[in-house]
Design a protein around this motif. Structure first.
Motif, PDB file in Angstrom:
ATOM      1  N   ALA A 146      10.768  50.330  65.578  1.00  0.00           N
ATOM      2  CA  ALA A 146      10.440  50.713  64.209  1.00  0.00           C
ATOM      3  C   ALA A 146       8.943  50.703  63.929  1.00  0.00           C
ATOM      4  N   ASN A 191      20.035  51.327  69.961  1.00  0.00           N
ATOM      5  CA  ASN A 191      18.821  51.161  69.161  1.00  0.00           C
ATOM      6  C   ASN A 191      17.966  52.418  69.161  1.00  0.00           C
ATOM      7  N   GLN A 213      19.655  55.081  66.961  1.00  0.00           N
ATOM      8  CA  GLN A 213      19.440  54.811  65.537  1.00  0.00           C
ATOM      9  C   GLN A 213      17.995  55.061  65.143  1.00  0.00           C
ATOM     10  N   ALA A 214      17.059  54.724  66.025  1.00  0.00           N
ATOM     11  CA  ALA A 214      15.645  54.936  65.715  1.00  0.00           C
ATOM     12  C   ALA A 214      15.332  56.420  65.563  1.00  0.00           C
ATOM     13  N   ALA A 231      17.447  58.647  64.493  1.00  0.00           N
ATOM     14  CA  ALA A 231      18.011  58.969  63.180  1.00  0.00           C
ATOM     15  C   ALA A 231      17.105  58.501  62.052  1.00  0.00           C
ATOM     16  N   ASP A 232      16.365  57.427  62.284  1.00  0.00           N
ATOM     17  CA  ASP A 232      15.461  56.878  61.274  1.00  0.00           C
ATOM     18  C   ASP A 232      14.090  57.545  61.266  1.00  0.00           C
ATOM     19  N   GLY A 233      13.849  58.460  62.236  1.00  0.00           N
ATOM     20  CA  GLY A 233      12.601  59.211  62.221  1.00  0.00           C
ATOM     21  C   GLY A 233      11.679  59.006  63.403  1.00  0.00           C
ATOM     22  N   LYS A 286      14.300  63.792  60.421  1.00  0.00           N
ATOM     23  CA  LYS A 286      13.147  63.565  59.550  1.00  0.00           C
ATOM     24  C   LYS A 286      11.893  64.244  60.096  1.00  0.00           C
TER      25      LYS A 286
END
Length: 502
Positions: A276, A297, A300-301, A303-305, A450
């Motif tokens: 992150a 992880n 998901q990262a 997906a988080d940008g 994103k």
């Protein structure tokens, strides 16, 4: 203002104040000029001069060898260093941080010792063909607060008893990581270094007599790295894992260019916070062995940008969960469980001949890469432009069909996930395993939710096109080889980083 509006306003102000404090704390930790400042310092020669394997067929040198108690360590933390000498000899340890440093490739950080050496025992083979040392620590190093994140080599050197006696050398390797926000998170593929490590005799995840890829085999980080064992004989790598071959050319180039980069090992990405803090993660070289938690992880990262640049191949391919060592220290063993990738029915027979009777519970690695390892899964070929109008090729002058000789190998990705909306195949062509058996590769780019990007360069050899630093040897495999630094590879990497960093 009624009570409800007052509470809403107070909450909003409190939230804004908290956000501002968080931003201020984050900004205070940012050091965007750290790598530029670090590389302005004087460089040093770090290479081994005298190294001797135990025999022509040995992967180790018992003259002097060692390992570290941790894959990665932060400033202020302690790390034990274990060294064995046979015959017994005094020795010292010179620590180097790897980078550009005006072309020298490293900076000398400190010298430890001299120490009284001792012959430490070779462990018996345990269950799951495990060889795990429980040596006596030779010294404990506390990482100084001013040591930047990076890959560090320790040069072990015996001290001759007399002027007419020789000295002998090998390396230890460790990663200094940190928590600071940075543009680039450079993930070393040290799980794969250990998977192929054959120390002390012939013990890796590939040397079980049942099959080359037998499940249920374990390896431990509590042992020295022998010399690099794939593609060509390379005694100068003794003890350094696979860093000098795969990661080092990218490390050298990124720091030469002055990018804001911080480093980590595979194990650090068990912590989602490690991902992150960066704008983009780079996977380098040969990144085959993953714990399922790493996969979850990184997915998901994205997906988080988070942007991800796969400047690597054969990635995310085998499930190897981390487990504790005999002392209960976390994440010091890897055990091969199964193949990670999503096999196609027509490939299962071909895979079973090489890999064994694997079932396939794993997810499709294309979800985080865009392509995957295919049959044949190694070979050599030219990297050929398929979409010259794509932003990746800006400033390269490449036209459709133009090729970069020998850049694909020795393993690659193919079978692109064309069902994914927006995925683009930017390069594609042929490889030949054993020089004759035809395979197909594909380099891909897709956009995350994103506006982040995922770039799959599709080749372990990508970093060979970036630099050829001191102490590095250009690889050769399957009767094919890359040609070293290429301005087009450098420009494409700049373009990908520009998009990824913003």
């Amino acid at each position: 203002m009624d009570r409800r509006d007052f509470l809403k306003t107070t909450s909003a102000v409190a939230a804004m104040t908290s956000a501002r404090r968080l931003m201020a704390a984050t900004d205070a930790k940012r050091q965007p000029e750290l790598i530029k400042t670090e590389n302005a310092k004087a460089g040093s020669s770090f290479q081994l001069t005298r190294m001797r394997p135990d025999s022509a067929k040995s992967y180790r040198t018992s003259l002097i060898e060692g390992y570290c108690s941790r894959q990665s360590v932060k400033a202020g933390e302690k790390m034990d260093i274990y060294v064995s000498t046979r015959p017994v000899a005094r020795f010292n340890i010179e620590i180097f941080r790897m980078g550009y440093y005006g072309g020298a490739g490293a900076r000398h950080m400190t010298t430890l010792g001299p120490f009284a050496g001792k012959e430490q025992p070779v462990p018996e083979m345990a269950d799951k063909r495990l060889r795990e040392c429980q040596w006596e620590a030779s010294t404990t190093l506390t990482i100084p607060p001013d040591w930047p994140s990076g890959v560090y080599l320790g040069r072990l050197s015996t001290i001759p008893e007399a002027a007419d006696k020789p000295y002998w050398q090998s390396y230890i390797v460790f990663i200094v990581t940190d928590d600071r926000p940075a543009d680039i998170l450079f993930q070393c593929s040290d799980n794969t270094w250990q998977a192929y490590n054959r120390w002390p005799v012939n013990e890796s995840l590939y040397t079980d007599p049942r099959a080359a890829h037998a499940p249920g085999v374990s390896v431990s980080f509590d042992r020295p790295y022998g010399k690099y064992v794939q593609i060509f004989d390379n005694p100068q790598s003794m003890g350094s894992g696979e860093f000098l071959l795969w990661e080092y050319p990218l490390c050298y180039w990124l720091e030469k260019e002055g990018y804001d980069v911080t480093y980590c090992s595979n194990v650090d990405n068990l912590n989602p916070a490690n991902l992150a803090r960066a704008k983009t993660m780079i996977s380098v070289g040969h990144d085959e062995y993953w714990d399922m938690r790493q996969y979850a992880n990184v997915k998901q990262a994205i997906a988080d940008g988070l942007s991800v640049l796969w400047l690597s191949a054969n990635d995310v391919y085998m499930v190897t969960p981390f487990t504790p060592n005999a002392k209960g220290e976390a994440n010091r063993r890897l055990t091969r469980e199964t193949c990670y990738g999503e096999f196609r029915e027509e490939e299962k027979e071909a895979y079973s001949k090489v890999l064994g009777p694997f079932e396939n519970p794993g997810p499709d690695e294309r979800d985080i890469i865009g392509a995957r390892t295919t049959v044949p899964f190694n070979g050599g070929g030219d990297w050929t432009c398929a979409k010259p109008e794509h932003w990746l090729f800006e400033g390269t002058g490449m036209k459709k069909g133009d090729s970069i000789a020998g850049l694909v190998g020795w393993e690659f990705h193919g079978d692109p996930d064309t069902a994914r909306p927006g995925l683009e195949v930017v390069a594609e062509g042929n490889v030949w395993a054993s020089g004759t058996r035809l395979g197909k590769y594909a380099a891909t780019v897709y956009e995350g939710p994103k506006k982040n990007i995922v770039f799959n360069a599709t080749t372990i050899f990508w970093s060979q096109g970036l630099s050829d630093p001191p102490g590095h040897m250009i690889p050769w495999s399957h009767f094919s080889r890359p040609h070293g630094p290429d301005e087009r590879v450098q420009q494409m990497t700049r373009n990908a980083l520009k998009r990824a960093i913003g």
